[in-house]
Design an enzyme around this catalytic site. Structure first.
Site, PDB file in Angstrom:
ATOM      1  N   LYS A 129       2.978  -1.984   9.192  1.00 12.71           N
ATOM      2  CA  LYS A 129       1.955  -1.620   8.207  1.00 12.71           C
ATOM      3  C   LYS A 129       0.601  -1.967   8.803  1.00 12.71           C
ATOM      4  O   LYS A 129       0.502  -2.821   9.687  1.00 12.71           O
ATOM      5  CB  LYS A 129       2.177  -2.403   6.912  1.00 12.71           C
ATOM      6  CG  LYS A 129       1.525  -1.816   5.693  1.00 12.71           C
ATOM      7  CD  LYS A 129       2.346  -0.724   5.036  1.00 12.71           C
ATOM      8  CE  LYS A 129       1.571  -0.035   3.937  1.00 12.71           C
ATOM      9  NZ  LYS A 129       2.415   0.878   3.152  1.00 12.71           N
ATOM     10  N   ASP A 169      -1.592   5.313   2.822  1.00 17.96           N
ATOM     11  CA  ASP A 169      -1.297   4.352   1.748  1.00 17.96           C
ATOM     12  C   ASP A 169      -2.550   4.379   0.876  1.00 17.96           C
ATOM     13  O   ASP A 169      -3.314   5.361   0.914  1.00 17.96           O
ATOM     14  CB  ASP A 169      -1.014   2.947   2.337  1.00 17.96           C
ATOM     15  CG  ASP A 169      -0.454   1.978   1.289  1.00 17.96           C
ATOM     16  OD1 ASP A 169       0.741   2.048   0.987  1.00 17.96           O
ATOM     17  OD2 ASP A 169      -1.222   1.157   0.754  1.00 17.96           O
TER      18      ASP A 169
HETATM   19  P1  NDP Z   1      -4.088   5.872  -3.819  1.00 13.20           P
HETATM   20  O1  NDP Z   1      -5.234   5.281  -3.101  1.00 13.20           O
HETATM   21  O2  NDP Z   1      -3.877   7.331  -3.763  1.00 13.20           O
HETATM   22  O3  NDP Z   1      -4.138   5.475  -5.371  1.00 13.20           O
HETATM   23  C1  NDP Z   1      -4.135   4.143  -5.774  1.00 13.20           C
HETATM   24  C2  NDP Z   1      -4.294   4.110  -7.266  1.00 13.20           C
HETATM   25  O4  NDP Z   1      -4.143   2.770  -7.696  1.00 13.20           O
HETATM   26  C3  NDP Z   1      -5.664   4.548  -7.751  1.00 13.20           C
HETATM   27  O5  NDP Z   1      -5.562   5.109  -9.025  1.00 13.20           O
HETATM   28  C4  NDP Z   1      -6.437   3.232  -7.791  1.00 13.20           C
HETATM   29  O6  NDP Z   1      -7.529   3.242  -8.688  1.00 13.20           O
HETATM   30  C5  NDP Z   1      -5.372   2.280  -8.270  1.00 13.20           C
HETATM   31  N1  NDP Z   1      -5.662   0.929  -7.732  1.00 13.20           N
HETATM   32  C6  NDP Z   1      -5.745   0.558  -6.428  1.00 13.20           C
HETATM   33  N2  NDP Z   1      -6.041  -0.737  -6.305  1.00 13.20           N
HETATM   34  C7  NDP Z   1      -6.162  -1.190  -7.562  1.00 13.20           C
HETATM   35  C8  NDP Z   1      -6.457  -2.449  -8.110  1.00 13.20           C
HETATM   36  N3  NDP Z   1      -6.705  -3.516  -7.320  1.00 13.20           N
HETATM   37  N4  NDP Z   1      -6.477  -2.554  -9.462  1.00 13.20           N
HETATM   38  C9  NDP Z   1      -6.196  -1.475 -10.247  1.00 13.20           C
HETATM   39  N5  NDP Z   1      -5.916  -0.263  -9.782  1.00 13.20           N
HETATM   40  C10 NDP Z   1      -5.902  -0.112  -8.471  1.00 13.20           C
HETATM   41  O7  NDP Z   1      -2.802   5.072  -3.282  1.00 13.20           O
HETATM   42  P2  NDP Z   1      -1.272   5.495  -3.358  1.00 13.20           P
HETATM   43  O8  NDP Z   1      -1.010   6.232  -4.608  1.00 13.20           O
HETATM   44  O9  NDP Z   1      -0.922   6.099  -2.058  1.00 13.20           O
HETATM   45  O10 NDP Z   1      -0.551   4.062  -3.396  1.00 13.20           O
HETATM   46  C11 NDP Z   1      -0.243   3.393  -4.618  1.00 13.20           C
HETATM   47  C12 NDP Z   1       0.823   2.336  -4.371  1.00 13.20           C
HETATM   48  O11 NDP Z   1       2.009   2.966  -3.843  1.00 13.20           O
HETATM   49  C13 NDP Z   1       0.471   1.257  -3.352  1.00 13.20           C
HETATM   50  O12 NDP Z   1       1.110   0.051  -3.728  1.00 13.20           O
HETATM   51  C14 NDP Z   1       1.092   1.763  -2.064  1.00 13.20           C
HETATM   52  O13 NDP Z   1       1.336   0.729  -1.135  1.00 13.20           O
HETATM   53  C15 NDP Z   1       2.377   2.360  -2.614  1.00 13.20           C
HETATM   54  N6  NDP Z   1       3.030   3.329  -1.749  1.00 13.20           N
HETATM   55  C16 NDP Z   1       2.395   4.479  -1.362  1.00 13.20           C
HETATM   56  C17 NDP Z   1       3.039   5.388  -0.571  1.00 13.20           C
HETATM   57  C18 NDP Z   1       2.430   6.704  -0.211  1.00 13.20           C
HETATM   58  O14 NDP Z   1       3.154   7.542   0.340  1.00 13.20           O
HETATM   59  N7  NDP Z   1       1.167   6.963  -0.508  1.00 13.20           N
HETATM   60  C19 NDP Z   1       4.399   5.131  -0.049  1.00 13.20           C
HETATM   61  C20 NDP Z   1       5.006   3.933  -0.602  1.00 13.20           C
HETATM   62  C21 NDP Z   1       4.320   3.079  -1.382  1.00 13.20           C
HETATM   63  P3  NDP Z   1      -9.023   3.302  -8.091  1.00 13.20           P
HETATM   64  O15 NDP Z   1      -9.191   4.692  -7.571  1.00 13.20           O
HETATM   65  O16 NDP Z   1      -9.891   2.972  -9.239  1.00 13.20           O
HETATM   66  O17 NDP Z   1      -9.077   2.268  -6.984  1.00 13.20           O
END
Ligand code: NDP
Length: 449
Positions: A129, A169
């Site tokens: 990662k 991510d």
């Molecule tokens: P994105 O950046 O596309 O979206 C993240 C979302 O979570 C946004 O809505 C963001 O809101 C919110 N968010 C992020 N940080 C915070 C925080 N500290 N408090 C509240 N809300 C928060 O990321 P992904 O959708 O790709 O990833 C989401 C999760 O899934 C993570 O844990 C990631 O590690 C996991 N994941 C992702 C994969 C992928 O293929 N993308 C694969 C496997 C796991 P805002 O825009 O306001 O920050």
């Protein structure tokens, strides 16, 4: 916290001592060790060969300076990370996260989880990662490009389709992967598609990769429902976040007959009793990189935006935390239980605090952990690598069927393993043990390296 097996206590103490201040990493290691008691009892070779101690120490950790210039000519300096955790099963594989909260402990927790997740897919991928404390929010495309180019100018020397293959991510989507792949191609003078996944469809990407984590999450829950003779039909679902994982989880829930009544971002959550309007959400989030509050403003009177509060207060049958680590705490779990929620499945990585997970389990809420539930993203990345290696590209329908099949396999492996080790029905134990044994057996076969 649950107790650790006597044999595992010194290992955990060593992890605490060697990695001070890395709370999320400690949490991720402890969560796996809590499941491994019956494994070391049944198979003493894992303890004798120090395979667990070796697993807790990354093979390589890279930390580097990322200087770049803003549109106004100011020089910014960020920090880049890549933790190459374990390559017993294949090249290091795992996403890059760009978010101000990123530090070494966060990257190590994510990399550690990734080992077991990748192992669970049954595909030939190791765990790693990376990321940076860079915040893409509010930056112009040109600034994001200059940052990505600087980041890759250092990272490229550590990558390769047989070495280490990053993906996206939080904060890293198609735009960022494009800028990084462009810089990699330019520096190396080689079109090595298999070095990064999450690419665009016209330049080596795979159908369904964008949707894979969210779709895979919902396929997994569908299997949980089927195992109980149930279905998504008529279920109310709450999905936290509104990024890549959340959006495609919402899409698949709606396709399978459920209704997502709430979603969120870091500025609050919206409740839409008629069901989230996905076209509008995509337009705001993907098209305009806007805020969830705009969704409520544009949708009208029936939709509330709650800036200060917890999305877990919204009544639902199924909760899918899909935003970030430790977002579902004890209070949130209590609210879900009081409102009759029956299933919690982690779309995000480690979104549930250990106390919340325990409370849910004690209340007989079926709880499934990230390393099983969200493995569809990395599994489809491995399918992307497979297509790149064979210079082929598959149809959407074929790739989605492969994803569904992989998620069914993971689901069944979790339950079978949980049965085998005396914890029937525990997705947590099943995922940890099945993920661990595959990678540990490979490590034993490869000798002390
Ligand atoms: P994105 O950046 O596309 O979206 C993240 C979302 O979570 C946004 O809505 C963001 O809101 C919110 N968010 C992020 N940080 C915070 C925080 N500290 N408090 C509240 N809300 C928060 O990321 P992904 O959708 O790709 O990833 C989401 C999760 O899934 C993570 O844990 C990631 O590690 C996991 N994941 C992702 C994969 C992928 O293929 N993308 C694969 C496997 C796991 P805002 O825009 O306001 O920050």
């Amino acid at each position: 916290m649950s107790a650790l097996d006597q044999q595992l206590i010194p290992i955990f103490e060593e992890v605490l001592g060697r990695n001070p201040g890395e709370a999320e990493f400690h949490q991720a290691v402890r969560e796996v060790l809590e499941s491994l008691g019956p494994v070391v009892t049944k198979h003493p070779q894992y303890a004798d060969s120090a395979v667990i101690r070796r697993l807790c120490e990354p093979e390589r950790q890279i930390i580097f300076r990322v200087p770049w210039v803003t549109d106004s000519g100011k020089i910014e300096v960020n920090r880049g990370f890549r933790v190459e955790f374990n390559s017993a099963l294949g090249p290091f594989k795992g996403g890059l996260r760009f978010h101000p909260s990123v530090n070494l402990g966060i990257v190590k927790f994510l990399g550690f989880e990734q080992i077991f997740k990748n192992s669970l897919t049954g595909l030939p991928i190791g765990g790693g990662k990376g990321g940076s404390d860079f915040d893409p929010k509010g930056r112009s495309d040109a600034e994001v490009m200059r940052f990505c180019q600087s980041f890759m100018t250092e990272l490229y020397r550590h990558l390769g389709e047989y070495t280490d293959v990053p993906a996206g991510d939080i904060g890293v989507g198609g735009r960022e992967i494009g800028f990084m792949f462009g810089q990699y191609k330019r520096i190396t003078n080689r079109y090595e598609s298999g070095t990064l996944t999450g690419k665009g469809l016209s330049w080596g990407g795979s159908q369904v990769r964008t949707e894979a984590t969210g779709y895979g999450t919902v396929f997994f829950v569908d299997e949980m429902l089927k195992a109980a003779g149930d279905s998504f039909d008529g279920k109310r679902v709450v999905v936290s976040g509104s990024g890549n994982v959340a959006i495609y989880a919402i899409e698949k829930v709606h396709q399978l007959g459920g209704t997502v009544v709430a979603c969120s971002d870091s500025g609050g959550y919206v409740v839409d009793p008629a069901g989230i309007d996905l076209a509008l959400l995509k337009e705001i989030k993907n098209g305009q990189r806007g805020r969830i509050s705009e969704y409520a403003a544009r949708r009208g009177n029936d939709v509330a935006h709650v800036a200060d509060g917890s999305i877990w207060d919204v009544p639902c049958d199924i909760a899918l935390p899909c935003a970030t680590q430790n977002e579902l705490d004890l209070e949130g779990a209590g609210a879900l239980i009081s409102n009759g929620c029956r299933i919690v499945a982690e779309g995000a990585n480690m979104p549930t605090t250990p106390n919340a997970a325990r409370l849910l389990t004690e209340a007989a809420v079926r709880f499934a952990p990230a390393k099983a539930v969200n493995a569809g993203g990395v599994a489809t990345s491995a399918l992307e690598m497979q297509q790149n290696a064979s210079r082929d590209s598959w149809t959407f329908a074929h790739t989605e069927e492969r994803l569904a099949e992989i998620m069914r396999g993971i689901h069944d492996r979790c339950l079978e393993t949980a049965d085998e080790y005396g914890t029937p029905g525990s997705y947590v134990a099943g995922a940890n043990i099945a993920g661990f044994t595959r990678v540990a057996d490979a490590m034993l076969a490869l000798g002390v390296i």
